[in-house]
Design an enzyme around this catalytic site. Structure first.
Site, PDB file in Angstrom:
ATOM      1  N   ASP A 205      96.638 134.291  77.733  1.00 54.46           N
ATOM      2  CA  ASP A 205      96.404 135.237  76.657  1.00 54.46           C
ATOM      3  C   ASP A 205      95.022 135.853  76.872  1.00 54.46           C
ATOM      4  O   ASP A 205      94.371 135.552  77.878  1.00 54.46           O
ATOM      5  CB  ASP A 205      96.473 134.538  75.287  1.00 54.46           C
ATOM      6  CG  ASP A 205      95.319 133.553  75.065  1.00 54.46           C
ATOM      7  OD1 ASP A 205      94.482 133.364  75.976  1.00 54.46           O
ATOM      8  OD2 ASP A 205      95.239 132.987  73.964  1.00 54.46           O
ATOM      9  N   ASP A 207      91.353 136.349  74.695  1.00 58.28           N
ATOM     10  CA  ASP A 207      90.660 135.935  73.480  1.00 58.28           C
ATOM     11  C   ASP A 207      89.422 136.794  73.245  1.00 58.28           C
ATOM     12  O   ASP A 207      88.644 137.038  74.170  1.00 58.28           O
ATOM     13  CB  ASP A 207      90.220 134.469  73.601  1.00 58.28           C
ATOM     14  CG  ASP A 207      91.356 133.556  74.023  1.00 58.28           C
ATOM     15  OD1 ASP A 207      92.163 133.194  73.165  1.00 58.28           O
ATOM     16  OD2 ASP A 207      91.445 133.220  75.234  1.00 58.28           O
ATOM     17  N   ASP A 295      94.299 136.684  71.026  1.00 55.46           N
ATOM     18  CA  ASP A 295      93.713 135.952  69.894  1.00 55.46           C
ATOM     19  C   ASP A 295      92.408 136.616  69.488  1.00 55.46           C
ATOM     20  O   ASP A 295      91.588 136.960  70.342  1.00 55.46           O
ATOM     21  CB  ASP A 295      93.398 134.490  70.286  1.00 55.46           C
ATOM     22  CG  ASP A 295      94.651 133.661  70.506  1.00 55.46           C
ATOM     23  OD1 ASP A 295      95.715 134.048  70.002  1.00 55.46           O
ATOM     24  OD2 ASP A 295      94.549 132.611  71.176  1.00 55.46           O
TER      25      ASP A 295
HETATM   26  P1  TTP Z   1      92.979 129.290  74.888  1.00 58.40           P
HETATM   27  O1  TTP Z   1      93.150 130.761  74.811  1.00 58.40           O
HETATM   28  O2  TTP Z   1      94.133 128.475  74.422  1.00 58.40           O
HETATM   29  O3  TTP Z   1      92.688 128.809  76.376  1.00 58.40           O
HETATM   30  P2  TTP Z   1      91.914 129.479  77.580  1.00 58.40           P
HETATM   31  O4  TTP Z   1      91.472 130.862  77.235  1.00 58.40           O
HETATM   32  O5  TTP Z   1      90.859 128.521  77.952  1.00 58.40           O
HETATM   33  O6  TTP Z   1      92.969 129.496  78.745  1.00 58.40           O
HETATM   34  P3  TTP Z   1      94.219 130.506  78.921  1.00 58.40           P
HETATM   35  O7  TTP Z   1      93.899 131.336  80.109  1.00 58.40           O
HETATM   36  O8  TTP Z   1      95.393 129.620  79.127  1.00 58.40           O
HETATM   37  O9  TTP Z   1      94.351 131.320  77.685  1.00 58.40           O
HETATM   38  O10 TTP Z   1      91.701 128.844  74.048  1.00 58.40           O
HETATM   39  C1  TTP Z   1      90.398 129.313  74.290  1.00 58.40           C
HETATM   40  C2  TTP Z   1      89.387 128.467  73.587  1.00 58.40           C
HETATM   41  O11 TTP Z   1      89.360 128.716  72.188  1.00 58.40           O
HETATM   42  C3  TTP Z   1      89.663 126.971  73.729  1.00 58.40           C
HETATM   43  O12 TTP Z   1      88.510 126.342  74.228  1.00 58.40           O
HETATM   44  C4  TTP Z   1      89.913 126.475  72.350  1.00 58.40           C
HETATM   45  C5  TTP Z   1      89.263 127.513  71.484  1.00 58.40           C
HETATM   46  N1  TTP Z   1      89.913 127.659  70.178  1.00 58.40           N
HETATM   47  C6  TTP Z   1      89.218 127.257  69.049  1.00 58.40           C
HETATM   48  O13 TTP Z   1      88.099 126.766  69.144  1.00 58.40           O
HETATM   49  N2  TTP Z   1      89.805 127.399  67.825  1.00 58.40           N
HETATM   50  C7  TTP Z   1      91.055 127.924  67.684  1.00 58.40           C
HETATM   51  O14 TTP Z   1      91.552 128.043  66.568  1.00 58.40           O
HETATM   52  C8  TTP Z   1      91.767 128.329  68.881  1.00 58.40           C
HETATM   53  C9  TTP Z   1      93.144 128.901  68.794  1.00 58.40           C
HETATM   54  C10 TTP Z   1      91.152 128.186  70.099  1.00 58.40           C
HETATM   55 MN    MN Z   2      92.849 132.207  76.390  1.00 63.18          MN
HETATM   56 MN    MN Z   3      93.791 131.824  73.012  1.00 63.68          MN
END
Ligand code: TTP
Ligand code: MN
Ligand code: MN
Ligand code: MN
Length: 371
Positions: A205, A207, A295
């Site tokens: 995703d 973020d 996100d």
């Molecule tokens: P992710 O998007 O799940 O993981 P990622 O970006 O490390 O890997 P990917 O490439 O698979 O997307 O989460 C990113 C970070 O955000 C992770 O360290 C957890 C944090 N997080 C929070 O702290 N609070 C939340 O509510 C959510 C959803 C994530």
């Molecule tokens: Mn991510």
């Molecule tokens: Mn995420």
């Protein structure tokens, strides 16, 4: 990560994972084996071994050398008896009997398949498995199964959102979010976080943290962004969670895995024309668009630093950093604050607030400079 120096945690190898140009076959075999075992325990809701294998996998990921003998891993942290015996088996025979058994297990395969759908966790997957369902068509053909809105979107966009998101696509989404923020408030900013901020080339995703210098405005900022995405016709799914953050309850004395800030989990439609070099999907290119998971989190600006740290991940790094804060520094770290347990809470909250404010200012300045 420059903060590694600040916190003097260079001893901990799991922190140094990303960006090491090593590709060694056996090590990856072992790493994958650990991840399968971790997932197997997660499906069985056994937390201890699950975390142990996750940690062992992340230690291996951090190594700058190839694993050829078990003896060489002697001084490494987080490798327990069970990890070592799996490792030994793979070093000797190139495979692990236990892991192969799991991989060929019908229940494991089914849960793995079901949990790959957005909105389906281990509990739901288990429920479906117990009812004798084994495939997506089984689920979709079963009239008594009610899919919630999230799961419906998960199935609808399954092909697109299970395909990796490229850096070019993340950049394009960054532009979309940034434009939306700036149209709402000129001094607002969107910062890329998560895996892409750690330098990953692909993600599941994208973020972002969105901020406004006006404390108290952040909740509405997020709903305004969502409205703008809807107006643009690119909002395919939205799960919005309003803030439950209460400044007066800081510092929190218990560990909190999830933060209380306003956030949303989205599926956006990304048009091919917005992405340099096209979409990371053959199908999508002919369609002209693909669906992507995005996100957004929107903390009050004085909490920006902690949110940025928390959302940059990885999850394993965050766990390790929090454990380090707790056991080596007698501090509590989460996405909201860093709290010094050895000092009076009022005293310690002040410098932390100052640092946080300074970082928030810094972030706004650098965003503005970019613009
Ligand atoms: P992710 O998007 O799940 O993981 P990622 O970006 O490390 O890997 P990917 O490439 O698979 O997307 O989460 C990113 C970070 O955000 C992770 O360290 C957890 C944090 N997080 C929070 O702290 N609070 C939340 O509510 C959510 C959803 C994530
Ligand atoms: Mn991510
Ligand atoms: Mn995420
Ligand atoms: Mn993830």
């Amino acid at each position: 990560l420059p903060m590694m120096h600040v916190l003097d945690i260079s001893w901990f190898t799991a922190c140094m994972r990303e960006g090491r140009p090593v590709a060694v076959e056996t090590r990856h075999l072992i790493q994958d084996a650990f991840e399968v075992l971790a997932e197997f325990y997660e499906f069985n809701e056994v937390e201890g071994p699950c975390l142990a294998f996750r940690r062992a996998a992340s230690v291996l990921k951090s190594l700058a050398w190839s694993v050829r003998r078990l003896g060489a891993t002697e001084g490494l942290p987080c490798l327990g008896e069970r990890s070592k015996s799996v490792m030994e088996e793979i070093l000797q025979s190139g495979r692990s009997f236990e892991v192969e058994k799991i991989l060929s297990d019908e229940r494991y395969q089914t849960l793995k398949l079901f949990t790959s759908v957005f909105g389906v966790g281990p509990k739901t997957a288990e429920k479906w498995y117990r009812r004798g369902l084994r495939s997506f068509s089984d689920i979709l053909a079963e009239p008594s199964i009610h899919l919630n809105r999230m799961q419906q979107s998960g199935f609808r966009h399954y092909g697109d959102i299970s395909r990796a998101v490229s850096r070019a696509e993340a950049r394009a989404l960054g532009n979309i979010i940034d434009e939306a923020v700036r149209a709402i408030t000129a001094d607002g900013a969107a910062a890329l976080t998560g895996g892409f901020r750690r330098g990953k080339e692909f993600g599941h995703d994208v973020d972002f943290i969105v901020t406004t210098p006006e404390v108290g405005r952040e909740d509405r900022l997020l709903t305004d962004i969502i409205e703008s995405l809807k107006q643009q016709g690119i909002l395919l799914y939205c799960d919005y969670q309003a803030s439950t953050f209460d400044q007066s309850k800081l510092p929190s004395h218990k560990f909190e895995a999830m933060d209380h800030f306003a956030k949303c989990f989205l599926i956006l439609r990304l048009d091919c024309s917005r992405v340099d070099g096209g979409l990371n999907s053959v199908e999508g290119d002919s369609r002209g668009w693909r669906a992507v998971r995005v996100d957004l989190v929107s903390p009050p600006v004085d909490r920006y630093a902690f949110t940025l740290l928390g959302w940059t991940g990885s999850r394993q790094f965050e766990r390790d950093l929090r454990r380090f804060a707790r056991s080596e520094r007698r501090m509590l770290l989460d996405n909201h604050a860093l709290y010094d347990k050895t000092k009076d809470s009022d005293d310690s909250a002040r410098p932390v607030r100052l640092i946080s404010n300074a970082w928030g200012r810094e972030a706004r300045r650098s965003e503005r400079d970019k613009g």
